[in-house]
Design a protein around this motif. Sequence first.
Motif, PDB file in Angstrom:
ATOM      1  N   LYS A   1       1.103  -1.081  -0.386  1.00  0.00           N
ATOM      2  CA  LYS A   1      -0.281   0.034  -0.251  1.00  0.00           C
ATOM      3  C   LYS A   1       0.977   1.379   0.323  1.00  0.00           C
ATOM      4  O   LYS A   1       1.925   1.309   0.243  1.00  0.00           O
ATOM      5  CB  LYS A   1      -0.867  -0.450   0.985  1.00  0.00           C
ATOM      6  N   GLY A   2       0.781   2.268  -0.688  1.00  0.00           N
ATOM      7  CA  GLY A   2       1.019   3.694  -0.626  1.00  0.00           C
ATOM      8  C   GLY A   2       1.133   3.789  -2.419  1.00  0.00           C
ATOM      9  O   GLY A   2       0.590   3.561  -2.523  1.00  0.00           O
ATOM     10  N   ARG A   3       2.232   5.041  -2.095  1.00  0.00           N
ATOM     11  CA  ARG A   3       2.349   5.625  -3.545  1.00  0.00           C
ATOM     12  C   ARG A   3       3.264   5.029  -4.028  1.00  0.00           C
ATOM     13  O   ARG A   3       4.427   4.852  -3.871  1.00  0.00           O
ATOM     14  CB  ARG A   3       2.636   6.816  -3.266  1.00  0.00           C
ATOM     15  N   HIS A   4       2.919   4.997  -5.668  1.00  0.00           N
ATOM     16  CA  HIS A   4       4.162   4.274  -6.411  1.00  0.00           C
ATOM     17  C   HIS A   4       4.190   5.661  -7.892  1.00  0.00           C
ATOM     18  O   HIS A   4       3.229   6.283  -7.893  1.00  0.00           O
ATOM     19  CB  HIS A   4       3.560   2.808  -7.404  1.00  0.00           C
TER      20      HIS A   4
ATOM     21  N   ASP B   1      -1.898   5.631  -5.782  1.00  0.00           N
ATOM     22  CA  ASP B   1      -1.671   5.364  -4.921  1.00  0.00           C
ATOM     23  C   ASP B   1      -2.614   3.775  -5.003  1.00  0.00           C
ATOM     24  O   ASP B   1      -3.450   2.978  -5.395  1.00  0.00           O
ATOM     25  CB  ASP B   1      -2.495   6.374  -3.612  1.00  0.00           C
ATOM     26  N   VAL B   2      -1.579   3.028  -3.841  1.00  0.00           N
ATOM     27  CA  VAL B   2      -2.444   1.299  -3.708  1.00  0.00           C
ATOM     28  C   VAL B   2      -3.032   1.350  -2.792  1.00  0.00           C
ATOM     29  O   VAL B   2      -2.122   1.680  -1.652  1.00  0.00           O
ATOM     30  CB  VAL B   2      -1.011   0.244  -3.784  1.00  0.00           C
ATOM     31  N   ILE B   3      -4.032   0.948  -2.865  1.00  0.00           N
ATOM     32  CA  ILE B   3      -5.199   1.444  -1.443  1.00  0.00           C
ATOM     33  C   ILE B   3      -5.468  -0.032  -0.799  1.00  0.00           C
ATOM     34  O   ILE B   3      -5.786  -1.247  -1.146  1.00  0.00           O
ATOM     35  CB  ILE B   3      -6.014   2.100  -1.256  1.00  0.00           C
TER      36      ILE B   3
END
Length: 84
Positions: free
Chosen positions: A59-62, A82-84
């Motif tokens: 999770k988080g910003r890529h 963003d992966v949530i």
Amino acid sequence: MILQNQDVYNHGNENIEDLKITAFIDTLGIWKKTRKFDLKKGKETTKLIDFIIPYYAPKGRHYIRIVVSNDHIRRVIYRDFDVI
């Protein structure tokens, strides 16, 4: 899944041949590229690049690193998601 529409413009005075777009998500170790294409002077095109994000992606910003290139030209831009 991520669908990345990438617009490419030729504002120059010459046709550009054998362009390709390569997109990398370095943090996930995945990349995709388009087939080669030509872009006439004063024209634009849109290419679709689709990524399947693995279930194990943290999770988080890529960031997606997008490279438009041929044997003579190389342009790089970055887009985030963003992966949530």
